[in-house]
Design a protein around this motif. Sequence first.
Motif, mmCIF file in Angstrom:
data_model
loop_
_atom_site.group_PDB
_atom_site.id
_atom_site.type_symbol
_atom_site.label_atom_id
_atom_site.label_comp_id
_atom_site.label_asym_id
_atom_site.label_seq_id
_atom_site.Cartn_x
_atom_site.Cartn_y
_atom_site.Cartn_z
ATOM 1 N N ASP A 1 3.499 19.372 -4.520
ATOM 2 C CA ASP A 1 2.901 18.270 -5.260
ATOM 3 C C ASP A 1 2.656 18.603 -6.725
ATOM 4 O O ASP A 1 2.149 17.764 -7.470
ATOM 5 N N GLY B 1 2.901 1.556 -3.309
ATOM 6 C CA GLY B 1 2.052 1.969 -4.416
ATOM 7 C C GLY B 1 1.674 3.438 -4.360
ATOM 8 O O GLY B 1 1.532 4.094 -5.396
ATOM 9 N N ASP B 2 1.523 3.976 -3.156
ATOM 10 C CA ASP B 2 1.150 5.381 -2.975
ATOM 11 C C ASP B 2 1.783 5.896 -1.691
ATOM 12 O O ASP B 2 1.161 5.903 -0.628
ATOM 13 N N GLN C 1 13.554 6.444 -3.882
ATOM 14 C CA GLN C 1 12.717 6.933 -2.797
ATOM 15 C C GLN C 1 13.431 7.049 -1.462
ATOM 16 O O GLN C 1 13.064 7.880 -0.634
ATOM 17 N N ARG D 1 10.686 4.207 -7.085
ATOM 18 C CA ARG D 1 9.315 4.573 -7.461
ATOM 19 C C ARG D 1 9.251 4.355 -8.960
ATOM 20 O O ARG D 1 9.789 5.134 -9.755
ATOM 21 N N GLU E 1 0.829 -1.208 0.000
ATOM 22 C CA GLU E 1 0.000 0.000 0.000
ATOM 23 C C GLU E 1 0.862 1.257 0.000
ATOM 24 O O GLU E 1 0.610 2.207 -0.765
ATOM 25 N N GLY F 1 2.611 8.892 -0.726
ATOM 26 C CA GLY F 1 2.318 10.255 -0.315
ATOM 27 C C GLY F 1 1.724 10.396 1.075
ATOM 28 O O GLY F 1 2.227 11.195 1.892
ATOM 29 N N ARG G 1 1.883 0.766 -11.820
ATOM 30 C CA ARG G 1 3.133 0.817 -11.069
ATOM 31 C C ARG G 1 3.846 -0.542 -11.056
ATOM 32 O O ARG G 1 3.228 -1.597 -11.120
ATOM 33 N N TRP H 1 7.494 2.634 -12.759
ATOM 34 C CA TRP H 1 6.342 2.330 -13.603
ATOM 35 C C TRP H 1 6.572 1.010 -14.325
ATOM 36 O O TRP H 1 7.666 0.770 -14.861
#
Length: 410
Positions: free
Chosen positions: A338, A33-34, A297, A398, A30, A36, A391, A400
């Motif tokens: 952002d 994947g994101d 990251q 990070r 989780e 932020g 992703r 793709w």
Amino acid sequence: MSTTAPATTTPATTTPAPLPVDDTDAFGEEVLGDPGPFHAALRDAGPVVHLSRYDVYALGRYEQVHAALVDWQAFASGAGVGLSNFRREPPWRPPSLLLETDPPHHDAPRVVLEKVLSPRALRRLREQWAADARDLVDEVLREEEFDAVPAIAEAFPLRVFPDAVGIGTEGREHLLPYGDHLFNAFGPANSLVARGAPRRAEHGAWVDAQCAREALRPGGFGAAIWAAADRGDITPAQAPLVVRSLLSAGVDTTVQGLAALLHAVATHPAQWARLRAEPRLARVAFDEAVRWASPVQLFFRTATGDVRIGGAVVPDGEKIVMFLGAANRDPRRWERPDEFDLGRDPSGHVGFGMGLHQCVGQHVARLEAESVLQALLERVETVELAETPRRHLNNTMRAWASLPLRVRRR
């Protein structure tokens, strides 16, 4: 800007502040994947946070991440830049002479590679890489829709960078899975590491074979590194390890930097229009994409003493994880962090690290990105997402897996 004091190893004269504790799995699917929301919570919690699940200390704010990156004496790389602590367990492969050593062992290999990859040395590649980029983009634009990850972001670095190093064309398919596993191995031994383990030895053996003097063509980066060994600038034992550093960190990072740039312009049409009007902003666009997306990251360091950070103390010998992605979107440092914005000066971002261990190949990555972007700007009117991108999860990167684009040719 934060007013929190940067890290220091000065002995504490007051009672250390209590450390915020977070039990989030920073390497769970989780978060990967994101990231932020986790990054925002980390920054809001304080200058340093104890991640109880892995018993490590986390930095998410720009000020503390930057301070740790430039202070190699207090935040050492020699015990590994991943979760594993080489003071307590042996590394699974010989440590990188660039990433996982500190002075004085770090100095000679770094000086050699800085010369080999200097902007002056790269000038001879600019014209050829521009031509290669135009050829690749012409091939790709035979269709108005394509997946930009395999078609451009992977294809271009795999075409030009191994050529520049001086390795042959046979077996280059090993490079991406080798790098993917390497960056996964900086994290915990989770399912992502297990996924790459069965072929780790095969990929690693191929990469190691390319680092030998006899495997490298004259005139390339690899031959230049061996020539440095002949001059006595580094030892013959160090030369293949320095070449390996190129092949370990010089492909996946650029692939994902290119993918981040393509995703950024596809999702920000006004910025693409500005680029078309001002193509001189190509290099700014790449650095802003690296800040905005942070393809790398995080990296770890190890405290060399009791390190005071913002009133709290990290004990000697403990691992500290610096979340580069969180720092690059810290509102204490960046306005509207952002947003992908070509009006911003992205210099100072930590996407390439900072200080003594800053990415030595960043000029190579910039030249590759600039070559591709200029070729696209000459040929493409508009670019947008054709489908929802997907992703690729990695413990450090990070990334793709798929980036379907639709373009209108000029």
